[in-house]
Scaffold this motif. Structure first.
Motif, PDB file in Angstrom:
ATOM      1  N   ARG A 191       7.412   7.183  -4.213  1.00 44.85           N
ATOM      2  CA  ARG A 191       6.217   6.382  -3.940  1.00 44.85           C
ATOM      3  C   ARG A 191       5.741   6.754  -2.445  1.00 44.85           C
ATOM      4  NH1 ARG A 191       5.141   0.747  -2.639  1.00 44.85           N
ATOM      5  NH2 ARG A 191       3.076   0.259  -3.677  1.00 44.85           N
ATOM      6  N   LEU A 192       6.484   6.762  -1.402  1.00 46.42           N
ATOM      7  CA  LEU A 192       6.110   6.905  -0.168  1.00 46.42           C
ATOM      8  C   LEU A 192       5.296   8.269  -0.043  1.00 46.42           C
ATOM      9  CD1 LEU A 192       9.292   6.005   1.733  1.00 46.42           C
ATOM     10  CD2 LEU A 192       7.363   4.469   1.319  1.00 46.42           C
ATOM     11  N   GLN A 193       6.017   9.329  -0.463  1.00 46.01           N
ATOM     12  CA  GLN A 193       5.137  10.529  -0.237  1.00 46.01           C
ATOM     13  C   GLN A 193       3.753  10.326  -0.992  1.00 46.01           C
ATOM     14  OE1 GLN A 193       8.232  12.456  -1.903  1.00 46.01           O
ATOM     15  NE2 GLN A 193       8.582  13.911  -0.336  1.00 46.01           N
ATOM     16  N   ARG A 194       3.734   9.751  -2.164  1.00 43.35           N
ATOM     17  CA  ARG A 194       2.496   9.481  -2.619  1.00 43.35           C
ATOM     18  C   ARG A 194       1.420   8.611  -1.823  1.00 43.35           C
ATOM     19  NH1 ARG A 194       5.326   9.115  -7.542  1.00 43.35           N
ATOM     20  NH2 ARG A 194       5.232   6.641  -7.458  1.00 43.35           N
ATOM     21  N   LEU A 195       1.808   7.601  -1.333  1.00 39.71           N
ATOM     22  CA  LEU A 195       1.211   6.727  -0.181  1.00 39.71           C
ATOM     23  C   LEU A 195       0.860   7.734   0.823  1.00 39.71           C
ATOM     24  CD1 LEU A 195       2.820   3.167  -0.300  1.00 39.71           C
ATOM     25  CD2 LEU A 195       0.753   3.828  -1.652  1.00 39.71           C
ATOM     26  N   GLU A 196       1.594   8.559   1.591  1.00 41.43           N
ATOM     27  CA  GLU A 196       1.102   9.016   2.654  1.00 41.43           C
ATOM     28  C   GLU A 196       0.004   9.913   2.190  1.00 41.43           C
ATOM     29  OE1 GLU A 196       4.038  11.592   4.875  1.00 41.43           O
ATOM     30  OE2 GLU A 196       3.165  10.170   6.717  1.00 41.43           O
ATOM     31  N   ALA A 197       0.247  10.510   0.980  1.00 43.06           N
ATOM     32  CA  ALA A 197      -0.685  11.644   0.771  1.00 43.06           C
ATOM     33  C   ALA A 197      -2.236  11.070   0.588  1.00 43.06           C
ATOM     34  CB  ALA A 197      -0.429  12.430  -0.529  1.00 43.06           C
ATOM     35  N   ARG A 198      -2.032   9.421   0.275  1.00 48.15           N
ATOM     36  CA  ARG A 198      -3.435   8.756   0.097  1.00 48.15           C
ATOM     37  C   ARG A 198      -3.907   7.978   1.330  1.00 48.15           C
ATOM     38  NH1 ARG A 198      -3.334   5.933  -5.736  1.00 48.15           N
ATOM     39  NH2 ARG A 198      -5.533   5.755  -5.359  1.00 48.15           N
ATOM     40  N   GLY A 200      -1.629   7.044   4.032  1.00 48.79           N
ATOM     41  CA  GLY A 200      -0.576   6.263   4.707  1.00 48.79           C
ATOM     42  C   GLY A 200      -0.040   4.701   3.922  1.00 48.79           C
ATOM     43  N   LEU A 201       0.907   4.041   4.526  1.00 46.21           N
ATOM     44  CA  LEU A 201       1.470   2.889   3.890  1.00 46.21           C
ATOM     45  C   LEU A 201       0.181   1.954   3.632  1.00 46.21           C
ATOM     46  CD1 LEU A 201       4.529   2.854   5.656  1.00 46.21           C
ATOM     47  CD2 LEU A 201       4.398   3.727   3.600  1.00 46.21           C
ATOM     48  N   LEU A 202      -0.461   1.547   4.671  1.00 46.56           N
ATOM     49  CA  LEU A 202      -1.578   0.683   4.398  1.00 46.56           C
ATOM     50  C   LEU A 202      -2.713   1.021   3.558  1.00 46.56           C
ATOM     51  CD1 LEU A 202      -2.423  -2.443   5.254  1.00 46.56           C
ATOM     52  CD2 LEU A 202      -3.673  -1.318   7.167  1.00 46.56           C
ATOM     53  N   LEU A 203      -3.381   2.082   3.923  1.00 45.51           N
ATOM     54  CA  LEU A 203      -4.508   2.697   3.272  1.00 45.51           C
ATOM     55  C   LEU A 203      -4.248   3.142   1.987  1.00 45.51           C
ATOM     56  CD1 LEU A 203      -6.532   4.730   6.231  1.00 45.51           C
ATOM     57  CD2 LEU A 203      -6.866   2.297   5.054  1.00 45.51           C
ATOM     58  N   GLY A 204      -2.990   3.850   1.733  1.00 41.39           N
ATOM     59  CA  GLY A 204      -2.520   4.400   0.390  1.00 41.39           C
ATOM     60  C   GLY A 204      -2.377   3.018  -0.503  1.00 41.39           C
TER      61      GLY A 204
END
Ligand code: FAD
Length: 450
Positions: A191-198, A200-204
């Motif tokens: 999930r972290l990689q997906r969030l970073e691709a979107r 970052g942690l907050l914006l993703g």
């Protein structure tokens, strides 16, 4: 569960059949996706019930009242429109409405402070000085990582700062993956990689929408039961023993009962069982799979008199090694139908990759350690220990490359899925298996498979 044909060799009545080995969540999900794509499928499960770790087991109360415990997850963390969200909707499972949560803590430096799992907890948490808290605010501006094989430790240090990675992360990772963040690759939490691709942690996370713990009525085991019932092709008490490659293509599956033929076989088994089966067929794949470390966890379930203020359940994470091997504890809400009315139902996690102090091997020692962090807790009226041998794979940095090598060594028509591939989180398994089914489906051509 469905019963298979009995006695003798089954022959090749259905050459298009796909046999899924292992009726845990991974095997059930694989079968579900294959069935959705029109494949004749059958699941072999060694034990007498589907679900693997994801089972809700009866545990009567002190006076014999109905009560349950969860063998694995207590709830499912669901993001809107994620694979597990779509699955819950497709199955039309009855879900409990989201409930407000009771207190959540992080135990560190001998004190218990607010859990950093929420933004407000993060800003109030002790252990992170003002500079560390200000550093958190820079997270949305941190660019995407470029280092291959990043560990969870370096990922969080990069995105949230060294203070967060040092002071708070070990407890959070121990509570989810039972291992230190410096030993785990990013593949352990895809999930972290997906969030970073979107972004970052907050914006993703903002873009992905809030993640909620969803709970099927009947416990998390209800998910496995619903899948098995809808599939109608899960054969229990049917352990696989060996696989034989047919000269004309496809497979013969040997186990308890008749030999069955299949166009393709999906291994959704514990890693060591899959490694053993693969040994004569794909030695390199077997070696790689057998080398993935597996962590043993022990879970102590206990029931206590309810503590005022804890009716909505509690959560405690401990900063390793301060817990001496105790990683954390969590309880049900008082009105949770799995619990016994009036009692607080707790479960405490011990072990994983962390050495366990000898005193914590038995309940009295563990209770003393729990009381250090939860002094409100009264004596237990019931206790039960559940061992979880090998339940947590340790996905070290470079796991993606290992998976690619393993896949390349698999003979045609043999597939491998599960927690040792996608990480132990059920949402990640659901995501990974949905993507696998999507990519495999192009090869599922009218009975000539994969
Ligand atoms: C204590 C605990 C807490 C957890 N908490 C969470 C959580 O909060 N959130 C979360 O998302 N995940 C959590 N998990 C992880 C999650 O439950 C697992 O990763 C997931 O259930 C693994 O599913 P699986 O199907 O890949 O494997 P398994 O559940 O291991 O299923 C494998 C199946 O194969 C069967 N099998 C074995 N040998 C054979 C054979 N020879 N032939 C046929 N079948 C065979 C087994 O009986 C089993 O049913 C937790 C796990 C544990 C143990």
């Amino acid at each position: 569960m469905a019963g298979g044909p009995r006695g003798g060799v089954d022959g090749n009545r259905d050459s298009a059949r796909i046999i899924v080995l292992g009726g845990g969540i991974s095997g059930l999900l694989a079968a579900w996706h294959l069935r959705q794509r029109g494949c004749p499928v059958e699941v072999w499960e060694a034990s007498d019930a589907p679900g693997g770790w994801a089972q809700t087991l009866p545990w009567p109360g002190p006076a014999g009242e109905g009560g349950y415990l969860e063998r694995g997850p207590q709830g499912l963390l669901v993001n809107r429109d994620s694979a597990v969200d779509r699955l819950l909707r497709d199955l039309a499972l009855d879900l409990r409405p989201p409930q407000p949560k009771g207190p959540r803590w992080l135990g560190r430096a001998g004190r218990r402070g607010p859990s950093p799992a929420t933004l407000s907890g993060l800003l109030r948490t002790p252990g992170l000085g003002l500079a560390g808290k200000l550093r958190l605010l820079a997270e949305p501006f941190i660019p995407k990582g470029t280092t291959p094989d990043e560990t969870l430790q370096t990922f969080f240090a990069r995105r949230l700062g060294a203070g967060f990675a040092r002071e708070l992360l070990p407890a959070m990772v121990a509570g989810v993956l039972a291992a230190p963040p410096e030993c785990l690759g990013l593949e352990a939490l895809p999930r972290l990689q997906r969030l970073e691709a979107r972004g970052g942690l907050l914006l993703g996370s903002l873009r992905a929408g809030p993640a909620r713990t969803r709970l099927p009525v009947g416990g998390t085991g209800a998910l496995a039961r619903a899948l098995a019932e809808r599939l109608g092709c899960v054969i229990t008490r049917r352990p696989v023993r060996t696989l034989e490659r047919r000269p004309e293509g496809g497979w013969r599956v040997h186990g308890e009962g008749p030999v069955r033929e299949a166009a393709a076989v999906v291994l959704a088994l514990p890693a060591q069982v899959a490694a053993e089966l693969l040994r004569p067929l794909a030695p390199e794949a077997s070696r790689i799979l057998g080398a993935i470390p597996r962590l043993d966890l022990r879970v102590w379930h206990s029931r206590h008199a309810m503590v005022p203020g804890w009716e909505r359940g509690i959560g405690l994470l401990l900063h390793p090694p301060e817990g001496h091997g105790l990683l954390g504890a969590v309880s049900f809400a008082a009105d949770d139908p799995r619990g016994v009315p009036g009692l607080l139902q707790l479960r405490a996690y011990v072990g994983g990759a962390y050495p366990v102090a000898p005193a914590l091997e038995a309940w009295p020692g563990l209770f003393r350690e729990l009381r250090r962090w939860l002094p409100e807790l009264g004596e237990a009226v019931q206790v039960r220990e559940e061992a979880c041998p090998g339940a947590f794979p340790l996905l070290e940095p470079g796991h993606g490359a290992r998976v690619a090598r393993l896949e390349a060594d698999l003979p045609p028509g043999l597939h491998w899925l599960g927690a040792a591939r996608f990480g132990p989180g059920i949402p990640d398994l659901a995501e990974g298996i949905a993507a696998w089914a999507e990519s495999a489906s192009g090869l599922l051509v009218a009975g000539r498979h994969l």
